[in-house]
Design a protein around this motif. Structure first.
Motif, PDB file in Angstrom:
ATOM      1  N   VAL A 129       0.850  -1.201   0.000  1.00 47.79           N
ATOM      2  CA  VAL A 129       0.000   0.000   0.000  1.00 47.79           C
ATOM      3  C   VAL A 129       0.879   1.241   0.000  1.00 47.79           C
ATOM      4  CG1 VAL A 129      -1.636   1.334   1.396  1.00 47.79           C
ATOM      5  CG2 VAL A 129      -2.018  -1.107   1.015  1.00 47.79           C
ATOM      6  N   GLU A 130       1.904   1.237   0.824  1.00 44.73           N
ATOM      7  CA  GLU A 130       2.795   2.392   0.887  1.00 44.73           C
ATOM      8  C   GLU A 130       3.546   2.583  -0.428  1.00 44.73           C
ATOM      9  OE1 GLU A 130       5.634   4.441   4.154  1.00 44.73           O
ATOM     10  OE2 GLU A 130       5.966   2.296   3.848  1.00 44.73           O
ATOM     11  N   LEU A 131       4.049   1.514  -0.996  1.00 42.10           N
ATOM     12  CA  LEU A 131       4.788   1.606  -2.252  1.00 42.10           C
ATOM     13  C   LEU A 131       3.868   2.044  -3.394  1.00 42.10           C
ATOM     14  CD1 LEU A 131       7.508   1.317  -3.591  1.00 42.10           C
ATOM     15  CD2 LEU A 131       7.056  -1.122  -3.883  1.00 42.10           C
ATOM     16  N   ALA A 132       2.662   1.510  -3.451  1.00 43.88           N
ATOM     17  CA  ALA A 132       1.710   1.920  -4.486  1.00 43.88           C
ATOM     18  C   ALA A 132       1.374   3.405  -4.352  1.00 43.88           C
ATOM     19  CB  ALA A 132       0.441   1.075  -4.405  1.00 43.88           C
ATOM     20  N   CYS A 133       1.260   3.889  -3.135  1.00 42.20           N
ATOM     21  CA  CYS A 133       1.009   5.308  -2.883  1.00 42.20           C
ATOM     22  C   CYS A 133       2.164   6.155  -3.421  1.00 42.20           C
ATOM     23  CB  CYS A 133       0.821   5.533  -1.383  1.00 42.20           C
ATOM     24  SG  CYS A 133       0.645   7.262  -0.895  1.00 42.20           S
ATOM     25  N   LEU A 134       3.382   5.763  -3.134  1.00 41.87           N
ATOM     26  CA  LEU A 134       4.544   6.494  -3.628  1.00 41.87           C
ATOM     27  C   LEU A 134       4.579   6.512  -5.148  1.00 41.87           C
ATOM     28  CD1 LEU A 134       7.207   5.193  -1.091  1.00 41.87           C
ATOM     29  CD2 LEU A 134       6.359   7.554  -1.279  1.00 41.87           C
ATOM     30  N   VAL A 135       4.299   5.368  -5.752  1.00 38.82           N
ATOM     31  CA  VAL A 135       4.280   5.279  -7.210  1.00 38.82           C
ATOM     32  C   VAL A 135       3.260   6.261  -7.788  1.00 38.82           C
ATOM     33  CG1 VAL A 135       3.663   3.760  -9.151  1.00 38.82           C
ATOM     34  CG2 VAL A 135       5.194   2.934  -7.353  1.00 38.82           C
ATOM     35  N   ARG A 136       2.059   6.303  -7.215  1.00 38.88           N
ATOM     36  CA  ARG A 136       1.026   7.233  -7.703  1.00 38.88           C
ATOM     37  C   ARG A 136       1.473   8.686  -7.584  1.00 38.88           C
ATOM     38  NH1 ARG A 136      -2.157   3.845  -4.749  1.00 38.88           N
ATOM     39  NH2 ARG A 136      -2.385   5.396  -3.085  1.00 38.88           N
ATOM     40  N   HIS A 137       2.059   9.039  -6.449  1.00 39.03           N
ATOM     41  CA  HIS A 137       2.515  10.421  -6.258  1.00 39.03           C
ATOM     42  C   HIS A 137       3.626  10.780  -7.244  1.00 39.03           C
ATOM     43  CE1 HIS A 137       0.143  11.839  -2.912  1.00 39.03           C
ATOM     44  NE2 HIS A 137       0.455  10.788  -2.169  1.00 39.03           N
ATOM     45  N   TYR A 138       4.556   9.878  -7.435  1.00 38.41           N
ATOM     46  CA  TYR A 138       5.647  10.148  -8.371  1.00 38.41           C
ATOM     47  C   TYR A 138       5.124  10.291  -9.796  1.00 38.41           C
ATOM     48  CZ  TYR A 138       9.891  10.001  -5.563  1.00 38.41           C
ATOM     49  OH  TYR A 138      10.895  10.308  -4.688  1.00 38.41           O
ATOM     50  N   GLU A 139       4.201   9.445 -10.185  1.00 40.01           N
ATOM     51  CA  GLU A 139       3.627   9.554 -11.531  1.00 40.01           C
ATOM     52  C   GLU A 139       3.003  10.930 -11.733  1.00 40.01           C
ATOM     53  OE1 GLU A 139       0.896   6.263 -11.618  1.00 40.01           O
ATOM     54  OE2 GLU A 139       2.442   4.859 -12.285  1.00 40.01           O
ATOM     55  N   GLN A 140       2.261  11.399 -10.743  1.00 43.09           N
ATOM     56  CA  GLN A 140       1.623  12.705 -10.830  1.00 43.09           C
ATOM     57  C   GLN A 140       2.653  13.830 -10.898  1.00 43.09           C
ATOM     58  OE1 GLN A 140      -1.483  13.624 -11.377  1.00 43.09           O
ATOM     59  NE2 GLN A 140      -0.886  15.767 -11.308  1.00 43.09           N
ATOM     60  N   ARG A 141       3.665  13.781 -10.047  1.00 45.07           N
ATOM     61  CA  ARG A 141       4.688  14.826 -10.031  1.00 45.07           C
ATOM     62  C   ARG A 141       5.448  14.861 -11.350  1.00 45.07           C
ATOM     63  NH1 ARG A 141       5.871  19.730  -8.362  1.00 45.07           N
ATOM     64  NH2 ARG A 141       8.020  20.017  -7.722  1.00 45.07           N
ATOM     65  N   ILE A 142       5.748  13.708 -11.896  1.00 43.75           N
ATOM     66  CA  ILE A 142       6.452  13.642 -13.184  1.00 43.75           C
ATOM     67  C   ILE A 142       5.599  14.280 -14.279  1.00 43.75           C
ATOM     68  CG2 ILE A 142       7.221  12.033 -14.981  1.00 43.75           C
ATOM     69  CD1 ILE A 142       8.308  10.292 -12.592  1.00 43.75           C
ATOM     70  N   ARG A 143       4.291  14.001 -14.286  1.00 40.53           N
ATOM     71  CA  ARG A 143       3.399  14.635 -15.279  1.00 40.53           C
ATOM     72  C   ARG A 143       3.428  16.154 -15.133  1.00 40.53           C
ATOM     73  NH1 ARG A 143       0.092  10.106 -14.243  1.00 40.53           N
ATOM     74  NH2 ARG A 143      -1.079  11.215 -12.643  1.00 40.53           N
ATOM     75  N   GLU A 144       3.383  16.629 -13.891  1.00 38.53           N
ATOM     76  CA  GLU A 144       3.410  18.068 -13.648  1.00 38.53           C
ATOM     77  C   GLU A 144       4.710  18.693 -14.148  1.00 38.53           C
ATOM     78  OE1 GLU A 144       2.862  18.260  -9.433  1.00 38.53           O
ATOM     79  OE2 GLU A 144       0.708  17.815  -9.569  1.00 38.53           O
ATOM     80  N   LEU A 145       5.836  18.061 -13.852  1.00 39.90           N
ATOM     81  CA  LEU A 145       7.122  18.618 -14.259  1.00 39.90           C
ATOM     82  C   LEU A 145       7.326  18.540 -15.762  1.00 39.90           C
ATOM     83  CD1 LEU A 145       9.475  17.499 -11.361  1.00 39.90           C
ATOM     84  CD2 LEU A 145       8.361  19.712 -11.707  1.00 39.90           C
ATOM     85  N   HIS A 146       6.764  17.539 -16.414  1.00 43.30           N
ATOM     86  CA  HIS A 146       6.831  17.465 -17.873  1.00 43.30           C
ATOM     87  C   HIS A 146       6.152  18.689 -18.486  1.00 43.30           C
ATOM     88  CE1 HIS A 146       8.820  13.881 -19.261  1.00 43.30           C
ATOM     89  NE2 HIS A 146       8.202  13.133 -18.365  1.00 43.30           N
ATOM     90  N   GLN A 147       5.059  19.126 -17.906  1.00 47.67           N
ATOM     91  CA  GLN A 147       4.379  20.319 -18.396  1.00 47.67           C
ATOM     92  C   GLN A 147       5.273  21.555 -18.276  1.00 47.67           C
ATOM     93  OE1 GLN A 147       1.328  20.387 -19.937  1.00 47.67           O
ATOM     94  NE2 GLN A 147       1.529  18.176 -19.797  1.00 47.67           N
TER      95      GLN A 147
END
Length: 140
Positions: A119-137
């Motif tokens: 659960v903790e690792l899946a949470c981190l993965v979701r947050h990182y995916e979102q942050r990466i999308r934001e920084l790509h913009q």
């Protein structure tokens, strides 16, 4: 599925206890960017770990790219490059603190089950995916 209890119930049979995660992947599912084909707990945890490590590297790369974009900005545009880089660094530090606390809260909420690490690792993965999308913009 934002409720960690629902997530835990959905995946609990697929997770393994802490410390049993392999540091390498020997499964076909890990060669992909998603872990949808993982069928065994070891596959799933290994796949998430590998994807998380890839995301960490991508995030570092994007942050370096953003610093280069800021440095290369036209001086006549009136951009305070020092302020931009300082704000970006503080935002990243605050984001890191937030996700650590958010994901650890989800970890604690699950209880003593074997799913808590997943659960903790899946949470981190979701947050990182979102942050990466934001920084790509930003880095366009």
């Amino acid at each position: 599925m934002s409720d960690p209890r629902v997530l835990w119930k959905a995946i609990s049979a697929r997770w393994i206890a802490a410390g049993a995660i392999a540091g390498f992947c020997m499964f076909d599912a890990c060669a992909q960017d998603t872990c949808d084909t993982a069928t065994q707990p070891q596959e799933l945890m290994s796949c998430y770990q590998i994807n998380f490590e890839k995301q960490q590297a991508e995030l570092k790369r994007l942050l370096r790219k953003l610093q280069a974009v800021v440095a290369a900005a036209d001086d006549s545009a009136g951009i305070d490059k020092k302020a931009v880089n300082g704000n970006l660094a503080r935002a990243q530090t605050n984001w890191q603190r937030f996700i650590e606390q958010d994901c650890h809260a989800q970890f604690q909420f699950v209880g003593n089950g074997t799913a808590r690490d997943g659960v903790e690792l899946a949470c981190l993965v979701r947050h990182y995916e979102q942050r990466i999308r934001e920084l790509h913009q930003w880095a366009r």
